[in-house]
Design a protein around this motif. Structure first.
Motif, short mmCIF file in Angstrom:
data_model
loop_
_atom_site.label_atom_id
_atom_site.label_comp_id
_atom_site.label_asym_id
_atom_site.label_seq_id
_atom_site.Cartn_x
_atom_site.Cartn_y
_atom_site.Cartn_z
N PHE A 76 4.12 2.68 -1.41
CA PHE A 76 5.44 2.66 -0.83
C PHE A 76 6.33 1.91 -1.65
CE2 PHE A 76 2.59 3.64 2.77
CZ PHE A 76 3.07 4.97 3.25
N VAL B 193 13.39 -2.94 1.63
CA VAL B 193 13.19 -3.00 3.16
C VAL B 193 12.25 -1.87 3.71
CG1 VAL B 193 14.55 -3.60 5.13
CG2 VAL B 193 15.19 -4.58 3.13
N ALA B 194 12.93 -0.60 3.57
CA ALA B 194 12.07 0.49 3.86
C ALA B 194 10.80 0.33 3.45
CB ALA B 194 12.73 1.68 3.76
N ASN C 101 8.41 -1.97 5.27
CA ASN C 101 8.20 -1.34 6.66
C ASN C 101 7.22 -0.10 6.81
OD1 ASN C 101 9.58 -3.07 8.94
ND2 ASN C 101 10.86 -3.09 6.92
N MET C 102 7.37 0.77 5.63
CA MET C 102 6.30 1.77 5.53
C MET C 102 5.05 1.27 5.48
SD MET C 102 8.61 4.31 3.21
CE MET C 102 10.14 5.03 3.72
N PHE D 160 4.04 -1.49 6.48
CA PHE D 160 3.76 -1.94 8.09
C PHE D 160 3.12 -0.97 8.77
CE2 PHE D 160 4.82 -3.14 12.18
CZ PHE D 160 4.55 -4.49 12.31
N GLY D 161 3.83 0.45 8.64
CA GLY D 161 3.49 1.36 9.51
C GLY D 161 2.04 2.01 9.16
N ALA D 162 1.86 1.81 7.56
CA ALA D 162 0.82 2.27 7.23
C ALA D 162 -0.59 1.34 7.65
CB ALA D 162 0.56 2.56 5.69
N ALA D 163 -0.20 0.26 7.68
CA ALA D 163 -1.14 -0.89 8.00
C ALA D 163 -1.19 -1.47 9.30
CB ALA D 163 -1.51 -1.92 6.95
N GLY D 164 -0.19 -2.28 9.51
CA GLY D 164 0.02 -2.94 10.89
C GLY D 164 0.33 -4.56 10.49
N ALA E 208 -6.68 -1.06 13.58
CA ALA E 208 -5.70 -0.05 13.25
C ALA E 208 -5.21 0.87 14.41
CB ALA E 208 -6.16 0.46 11.96
N LEU E 209 -3.99 1.30 13.96
CA LEU E 209 -3.56 2.23 15.16
C LEU E 209 -3.94 3.88 14.51
CD1 LEU E 209 -0.13 1.18 16.04
CD2 LEU E 209 -2.20 0.41 16.82
N ILE F 19 0.18 -3.28 17.76
CA ILE F 19 0.41 -4.21 16.60
C ILE F 19 1.79 -4.68 16.99
CG2 ILE F 19 0.84 -4.26 14.28
CD1 ILE F 19 -1.43 -2.39 13.77
N LYS F 20 1.80 -5.98 17.02
CA LYS F 20 3.05 -6.59 17.30
C LYS F 20 3.06 -8.17 16.72
CE LYS F 20 2.31 -8.60 21.72
NZ LYS F 20 2.85 -8.88 22.93
N ASP G 194 -1.64 3.87 21.43
CA ASP G 194 -1.25 2.90 20.22
C ASP G 194 0.12 2.80 20.01
OD1 ASP G 194 -4.05 2.55 20.01
OD2 ASP G 194 -4.39 3.41 17.92
N PHE H 267 3.15 0.20 17.63
CA PHE H 267 3.52 -0.52 16.78
C PHE H 267 4.99 -1.18 17.58
CE2 PHE H 267 1.74 1.95 13.18
CZ PHE H 267 1.38 1.02 12.58
N GLU H 268 5.09 -2.45 16.99
CA GLU H 268 6.43 -3.17 17.40
C GLU H 268 6.88 -3.26 15.99
OE1 GLU H 268 6.47 -7.42 18.67
OE2 GLU H 268 7.05 -7.29 16.83
N ALA I 26 10.77 3.90 9.25
CA ALA I 26 10.09 3.33 7.79
C ALA I 26 8.76 3.20 8.28
CB ALA I 26 10.61 2.31 7.39
N VAL I 27 8.46 2.35 9.32
CA VAL I 27 7.16 2.04 10.04
C VAL I 27 6.48 3.79 10.31
CG1 VAL I 27 5.89 1.06 11.86
CG2 VAL I 27 7.73 -0.12 10.64
#
Lengths: 321, 251, 185
Positions: free
Chosen positions: A20, A52-53, A56-57, A59-63, A164-165, A176-177, B67, B69-70, B78-79
């Motif tokens: 990304f 920025v996006a 965060n993508m 982040f979504g892919a990995a956590g 992983a999610l 994941i937080k 499951d 995410f925060e 995007a996440v």
């Protein structure tokens, strides 16, 4: 290959299948290469609407506590600055770019071949520590072409990604937080991150020493500047000056102990950077007052030449203030 | 005479048996329950990932047994994009408030929709910043008093409230866009229907889906819960008309 | 028997001209040929807004030993395609260095007299071989002939790699390259 392309290919060979990114000079060849190559290996390339996006993508892919690799091809700052090579992001990369108690593991390659092998190692170590790893290059490194050889992956045994999610099939749910409203809980979280950082400090320091055995002045440089300094050192040696170099390969963790070990006839350290002296602080911590630490730097996208480094070093030998 | 006992109301399995942090009369809890019901009805709890960013929405991960995410403020689409692209087999949704979706994260909202990402956004519009204590939101109505628009929102100073549903409905990639409310039973039922259609749009691979839900925030609005439901009906729905702005015939 | 220690190779060159004159291409071709001959090579371009219409330049280093700086202050050779580039780089050429000039376009006088100037009407030659865009190859031919940094055969191989089965382009590039060689002899 250019450094940008070589890093992209190294990432793919290290197993990277999802990218990304957002194009920006001087790293645009990296997303360009990925957009061509990733579909060939069954991967996903997505051009995000912003940097920025993009992160965060990722982040979504990995956590969170991301095992990801970030490539920073530095250009002159502050702010938008320019697009010419620079080492202006040293503080940001090594001292923590955001808030909180954390560090990235940061590699600073000085040739494209080294960028390739460090990028591949970066993927392994990101997984090993479940921590972001940065490959810190500069505009020169990204744009330059050099021959490279792609070696086999390390085969390092990596931990299973139980966190992983993936949909909670047959296991308790994962979360994941980074929000821990209870200070006790956040402290515990930070201490756990710190444990990993300490492990990195103990195990992952990499450094090259170059002609330091008899050196009276030791140049300290990383990345592109280090290879320019190598040429300067050859010239200086031909003229009879005993000069060597310490080149940090990891700028975090920083090779402090290498500086402690250098002693003898040493007169001075000379830190050379494409910035106004961001690494100097780390060098001073390593030297710990045992020798003077001098600095020479160019900023704003100006690359110091070997002539300048030669002149500066000779000036120090002559003791000219 | 034998009395047969029939269970007509129970907690959805995906909704955890915990006390929520939501204030009395808040609409969030209703929507959280509706999402849990839909997940159970589709039977997708083990293949669903939720993304909750900053705002009152963030603690959703404490209430849904899936499951989650925060995400950083505004970045949930995007996440979710990253997650869905890597795991296309999952159902991925974001749960965002108005500060998140319509202010700090507008770029991510618009571009996820424009790309037609196969994700679903549940967007809570309560015309205020709830978690931080009642400041003006991009959706705050003209004349509405908040802690940062003490004289009432003035369009000359603060511009006009954003209608996200209408805005996103103009995009090709968006395939299901609706606005509903949760201030009375009839609208709660309609909201559930819309959430179901939004998930269906995703599961059938049609495109991006979003349900904007007008939700009451009695504490932030300084009202009693009954007053707040009336305010939704009389004030919010006037500026934010309910309806399905975009729907695919496959749904 | 005469004792000759083979001197190890170290060569660098800066090539400059308008964007679109193909300097980046011949720079890469030269670097690629050096690589195929087992040398260390670096190719580094100028990059940025000036690449569109303004001057573009690249630096190539070819060496038997590991290359330190890829950025060169005083090059051993210059390939200069237009007036603005001459202005920018003339003073940087090392004494006794080679200055390859595209005399079809360069009208300015050379101020220095401590350098070796090779004037080539590259655009005119390119037109003669029938393709105005191959002036760059004429210059590369002249450079290779004079400096012998890489054997000319490796340039042919490199061209084949770039053009593949586009025989027409390959032929005209080779023709231009050879005209450059004979002009430089």
């Amino acid at each position: 290959m250019t450094g940008n392309e070589a890093i992209a290919e190294a990432a793919i060979q290290a197993g990277c299948r999802h990218f990304f990114g957002y194009p920006i000079t001087p790293q645009s060849e990296l997303p360009e290469y990925m957009s061509k190559r990733l579909p060939e290996v069954g991967g996903v390339f997505l051009q995000a609407e912003s940097e920025v996006a993009a992160i965060n993508m990722l982040f979504g892919a990995a956590g969170a506590e991301l095992p990801c690799v970030i490539v920073n091809i530095m250009r002159g700052g502050p702010g938008l600055g320019g697009i010419q090579p620079s080492q202006s992001d040293y503080f940001q990369a090594t001292k923590g770019g955001g808030h909180g108690d954390y560090h990235l593991l940061v590699f600073a390659p000085h040739t494209i071949q080294e960028a390739v092998s460090l990028t591949m190692d970066a993927f392994d170590l990101a997984d090993k520590y479940r921590n972001p790893v940065m490959v810190l290059g500069d505009g020169n490194m990204g744009q330059m072409m050099e021959p490279v050889v792609f070696k086999k992956n390390s085969g390092l045994k990596l931990p299973e990604k139980r966190w992983a999610l993936t949909g909670a099939k047959g296991r308790p749910v994962n979360l994941i937080k980074s929000l821990y409203l209870d200070p006790q809980a956040l402290e515990k979280h930070n201490l756990e991150i710190n444990r990993k950082i300490q492990e990195m400090i103990a195990n992952e320091v990499r450094v090259e020493t170059y002609s330091v055995e008899d050196a009276e002045i030791v140049i300290v440089a990383y990345g592109t500047v280090a290879r320019i300094a190598k040429t300067a050192i050859r010239v200086l040696r031909e003229r009879g000056f005993k000069v060597g170099m310490i080149r940090p390969i990891t700028v975090f963790p920083f090779p402090y102990s290498t500086f402690e070990e250098i002693s003898g006839d040493l007169r001075k350290f000379l830190v050379v950077e494409m910035s106004l002296g961001q690494m100097v602080e780390d060098v001073k911590l390593g030297v710990c007052g045992k020798a003077p630490v001098e600095f020479y730097g160019r900023t704003g996208g100006v690359v110091p030449t070997y002539d300048e480094i030669v002149t500066e070093t000779e000036r120090l030998f002559k003791g000219v203030p | 005479m034998q009395v047969e006992q029939v269970k007509v109301f129970t907690r959805p399995k995906t909704l955890r048996p915990v006390v929520t942090h939501y204030c009395p009369g808040c609409g969030h809890g209703i929507v959280a329950r509706l999402i849990a019901e839909i997940i159970d009805e589709f039977g997708i709890a083990e293949k669903t990932v939720g993304v909750a960013p900053v705002g009152c929405s963030v603690l959703l991960y404490n209430y849904l047994d899936i499951d989650m995410f925060e995400a950083a403020h505004g970045r949930a689409p995007a996440v979710a994009t990253g997650c869905k692209r890597v795991h296309p087999e999952l159902a991925v949704f974001t749960y965002q408030g108005d500060g998140d979706f319509a202010s700090i994260g507008t770029a991510e909202a618009v571009h996820a929709a424009a790309r037609g990402e196969l994700i679903t956004t549940i967007f809570i519009n309560n015309a205020i910043y709830g978690m931080t204590g009642g400041q003006m939101a991009p959706t705050t109505l003209l004349g509405q008093k908040t802690s940062t628009s003490p004289q009432g929102r003035n369009s000359k100073v603060a511009g006009f409230p954003i209608r996200m549903a209408e805005l996103l409905a103009t995009l090709e990639g968006a395939k299901y866009i609706a606005r509903t409310a949760v201030h009375d039973p009839k609208n709660v039922i309609q909201t559930k229907k819309s959430i179901r259609r939004a998930f269906e749009t995703q599961l059938k691979g049609l495109g991006y889906s979003m349900v904007e839900i007008l939700s009451q925030c009695p504490i932030g609005w300084h009202m009693t819960p009954p007053e707040s439901t009336k305010w939704v009906q009389e004030k919010m729905m006037q500026y934010y008309p309910l309806g399905e702005f975009k729907i695919s015939k496959e749904v | 028997m005469e004792k000759t220690a083979k001197k190890s190779l170290y060569a660098n060159v800066i090539m400059a001209g308008f964007g679109g004159q193909g300097l980046m291409f011949i720079g890469k071709l030269l670097a690629y040929s050096g690589m195929k001959n087992g040398k260390h090579v670096t190719w580094i371009p100028s990059y940025g807004p000036e690449m569109r219409g303004g001057t573009a330049n690249c630096t190539v280093v070819i060496s038997d030993e590991e290359i330190g700086s890829p950025v060169i202050t005083s090059p051993q050779a210059l390939i200069i395609m237009n007036n603005p580039s001459l202005e920018a780089f003339e003073s940087r050429l090392e004494p006794e260095g080679f200055l390859f000039l595209n005399s079809s376009l360069i009208t300015q006088k050379i101020a220095r007299n401590d350098i070796d100037i090779i004037s080539i009407p590259a655009n005119d030659i390119a037109l003669e071989v029938g393709e105005r865009r191959v002036a760059n190859m004429v210059m590369l031919g002249a450079y290779i002939e004079r400096t012998k940094v890489v054997p000319k055969e490796s340039i042919y191989d490199g061209l084949k790699g770039f053009f593949g089965d586009k025989v027409k382009f390959l032929d005209v590039n080779i023709k231009a390259f050879e005209r450059g060689i004979s002009h430089s002899e």
